[in-house]
Structures are given as C-alpha cells and as structure tokens.
Design an enzyme around this catalytic site. Structure first.
Site, PDB file in Angstrom:
ATOM      1  N   ARG A   1       0.560  -1.234   0.033  1.00 55.09           N
ATOM      2  CA  ARG A   1       0.058  -0.003   0.226  1.00 55.09           C
ATOM      3  C   ARG A   1       1.088   0.735   0.450  1.00 55.09           C
ATOM      4  NH1 ARG A   1      -1.334   2.331   4.888  1.00 55.09           N
ATOM      5  NH2 ARG A   1      -1.049   0.114   5.831  1.00 55.09           N
TER       6      ARG A   1
ATOM      7  N   TYR B   1     -16.295  17.996 -15.226  1.00 58.04           N
ATOM      8  CA  TYR B   1     -16.784  16.933 -15.551  1.00 58.04           C
ATOM      9  C   TYR B   1     -17.426  15.909 -14.304  1.00 58.04           C
ATOM     10  CZ  TYR B   1     -16.573  11.227 -14.754  1.00 58.04           C
ATOM     11  OH  TYR B   1     -17.256  10.260 -14.693  1.00 58.04           O
TER      12      TYR B   1
ATOM     13  N   LYS C   1      -8.184   7.119 -19.409  1.00 58.74           N
ATOM     14  CA  LYS C   1      -8.697   7.454 -20.568  1.00 58.74           C
ATOM     15  C   LYS C   1      -7.157   7.133 -21.335  1.00 58.74           C
ATOM     16  CE  LYS C   1     -12.435   8.658 -18.158  1.00 58.74           C
ATOM     17  NZ  LYS C   1     -11.940   8.311 -17.028  1.00 58.74           N
TER      18      LYS C   1
END
Length: 380
Positions: free
Chosen positions: A46, A98, A195
């Site tokens: 992590r 967005y 994306k």
C-alpha cells in the site's frame, strides 16, 4: 529527451534481477526485510510498490513534473488533491466540469466544510471576481467535458498565485502529449489514467503530478493513509499504454479533426464543439497552449429523440461511458456522464438533451465518418 523517448524509457529501466525490458508486475502485498529497519526500499505494497513506482515516475516525466502518485481511479486522485485544503477553504471550479467531479464536490466534500464556487473560467475576469480571502484552490478542466471550453492556464495561474491559492488542472482530455499545464504555471495536474494514458479500455486508475516538495510529501502521506492506490497489474497496463501514447494521440488528433470537419458541414447537425475548428470561441487560445486538438468531439442534433436515434443507429461506434480508448466510443452526456448535474445547470452549460459526445478512436477515419453519416441519415 523527446516525448516519445521519455514515454518509452522513463521509469522503465530493465529489471535488475533478470534484465527484463518490461517492468515486472510485482504482485505482492509485502516485502521481506533483512532486519529491523533494513529493507530494499519497499515494506508494504500500500505504501510503495515497484510497478506503481515505475508508472508514477513515467507519467511525472511526461508532464514535466518531479513527483507522481497513482490512485485507484481518477476520482480517487481528485479526492486526494482536495485533501490538501482544509475545512472552511473556498475552491473555485470550472462550471462545465466532469459530472463525477461535480458530484464529488457538491455531494461529498461540501459536507466536510469545503465551499465551492462554479465559475465560467474561460474568462479570467470571472475567476478574479470569484476569489475570496478564504480561496485556497482553483480547479480547472480544459478543454471541458463535454462542450470543450478552454481556460487560459497562464492567466488563471497568475490570478491564483496572487491570491495565495494553488491551481489544479484536469488534463485527461488532452494527455501530456497535447498539453502540459505545469509549463503554464499550474501547480498540480490530475488525470484519469483510465482514458488516454491507458488507451485500451482495460483498466481504471488516476494519477497526480506536481513539483512542490511539501505538497508532494503531503500527497504521499494521504495516498498511504487512505489507501486508494493503483494495483500493480493496473499500473503495468498504464505503463504499457504510455509507451505508444505519442503515436496514439497523434492519430486521435488527426481523426478528431477529420470527424469534426465532417460534422461541422453536416446538415443534420446543429452545432459542433471542437477546439480545432476556427469557429470555436477559444480556438486561438487552444492553438497557443495545446500541441493539438485531440479526439474528443461533441455535437448537437436538437433533441433527446434525435440523439437517441443516432446513438442507437451507429454500428462501428460503441455506445458506452468513458473515452480515450483505441475504439470509437459515443455517449449521451445529459443521461450518462453528467446525469448528476441538475437539468437547469446542464441547459445553461450547453449540455442539452440533443448533445452527443464522441471519443474518436483509432479505426480508419473513413469508416468512423461513414458510420456517423449512416446514423445521421436516419434523422428526419
């Protein structure tokens, strides 16, 4: 080094154990230590993972930044950045942001004492007028999703810094190949790696890039403490994607220009939103701060019924959420990406029921245009 060279080599040093030229997927949760306080730079996955570290170094280099932090999604990346300001802080945001960002700010973070003002950032005077004594951050998206409004990065950065605020830019639509906000004074860049950086529609992620040591230390602490990290496999997928980013973005740009020109001349299309068109109100600004115009195009066909007919008539284009993949994706912002925005706000921003957004892919552009043409021909 040039952009393509950096994309291929930054963070991608051969594996010291085997000589593998591709960074391995270090699919491990923990790392053996030689003794108390003695390890090889990695303790717990992590906190740090070699595959993720390679990706963070790679994207930071592409954006011209010193520090990168990869997260489980673009929204997780934005959430982490907003944790740099404290309760009571005022944040100015591009009004046509967005829908997921709008939802996070208004329905989650506003509950914890942050105050948001949504402003038309295409005019720097609007930003300047919105600044308050408690303004600590200006969050801009340029070009915006989905009406492609462009914000002057240098002007807004100057306004923010004069007020003692930091500037964050969501650069997802452009990618660092077409726009590097840090070069214009922006403090922090965020991306949905889902994306263009990934580019193959097979992974979800986000990244933050910056130069400031103190903020980087704080973001690293937040990343480790909250734990919304990008997995080793998804990190590897994005590293795979950035190696061809320059080639893909150049083709997305060429195809985007062609599709926008076709739509701009089509009698069934009422309006086209694309920064590469000379008719775009911020076309000259886009030319100055972008290397190209990209593959995102929106167009209005007049009504929900007409939009539905087009969206359900395409054969090559895929009706789906998301963008930036090798395949052409087509969507309806009012009911998909921006459904969380109130109807009256959508109408004011130009996100009409007739608006269609297309992420122009890497298929032969003649085939993309032919598919759109046959779908549009069904309109009365």
């Amino acid at each position: 080094m040039g952009f393509s060279t950096t994309a291929i080599h930054a963070g991608n040093e051969p594996d010291p154990t085997t000589g593998a030229v591709t960074v391995p997927i270090y699919q491990t949760s923990t790392f053996a230590q030689e003794g108390l306080g003695k390890h090889k730079g990695y303790e717990y996955a992590r906190t740090k993972n070699p595959t993720r570290a390679a990706l963070e170094k790679n994207i930071a280099a592409l954006e011209g930044g010193r520090f990168g932090f990869a997260f489980a999604s673009g929204m997780a990346a934005i959430d982490a950045v907003l944790r740099l300001v404290h309760s009571g802080a005022h944040v100015i945001v591009s009004d046509n942001t967005y829908g997921g960002t709008f939802r996070l700010f208004t329905r989650v973070l506003a509950n914890y004492g942050l105050v948001f003002s949504f402003v038309d950032t295409t005019d720097p005077l609007n930003v300047e007028r919105a600044v308050r004594d408690e303004t600590r951050m200006i969050f801009i998206e340029t070009p915006t999703n989905p009406v492609m409004a462009v914000t002057d990065l240098r002007a807004v950065s100057d306004i923010a810094h004069a007020a003692g605020a930091i500037v964050v830019c969501d650069n997802t639509f452009m990618s660092p190949y077409l726009q590097r906000p840090l070069d214009f004074g922006v403090d922090i860049v965020v991306h949905s790696t889902t994306k263009y950086l990934n580019g193959h529609s097979d992974g979800v992620g986000g990244v933050v890039v910056l130069n400031d040591d103190e903020r980087a230390e704080r973001l690293g602490f937040i990343q480790n403490s909250v734990g919304a990290i990008l997995s080793p496999f998804d990190s590897w997928l994005v590293l795979r994607g950035t190696k061809t980013l320059a080639l893909r973005m150049a083709q997305h740009d060429r195809a985007g220009r062609a599709v926008a020109a076709f739509l701009d001349e089509h009698p069934k299309v009422q309006r086209v939103y694309y920064t590469g068109l000379a008719s775009h109100p911020q076309h000259e600004l886009a030319r100055r701060q972008q290397r190209g115009f990209g593959g995102m195009v929106s167009f209005d066909v007049g009504s929900l019924e007409r939009a539905r007919l087009v969206l359900e008539s395409v054969r090559l284009c895929t009706l789906a959420e998301s963008l930036g993949g090798v395949e052409t994706l087509i969507s309806h912002p009012a009911t998909m990406t921006h459904a969380s925005v109130a109807p009256e706000a959508r109408a004011r921003l130009g996100i009409t029921d007739g608006l269609v957004r297309i992420s122009v892919g890497l298929e032969d552009v003649e085939d993309i245009i032919a598919d759109l043409d046959q779908a549009l021909s069904r309109l009365a």
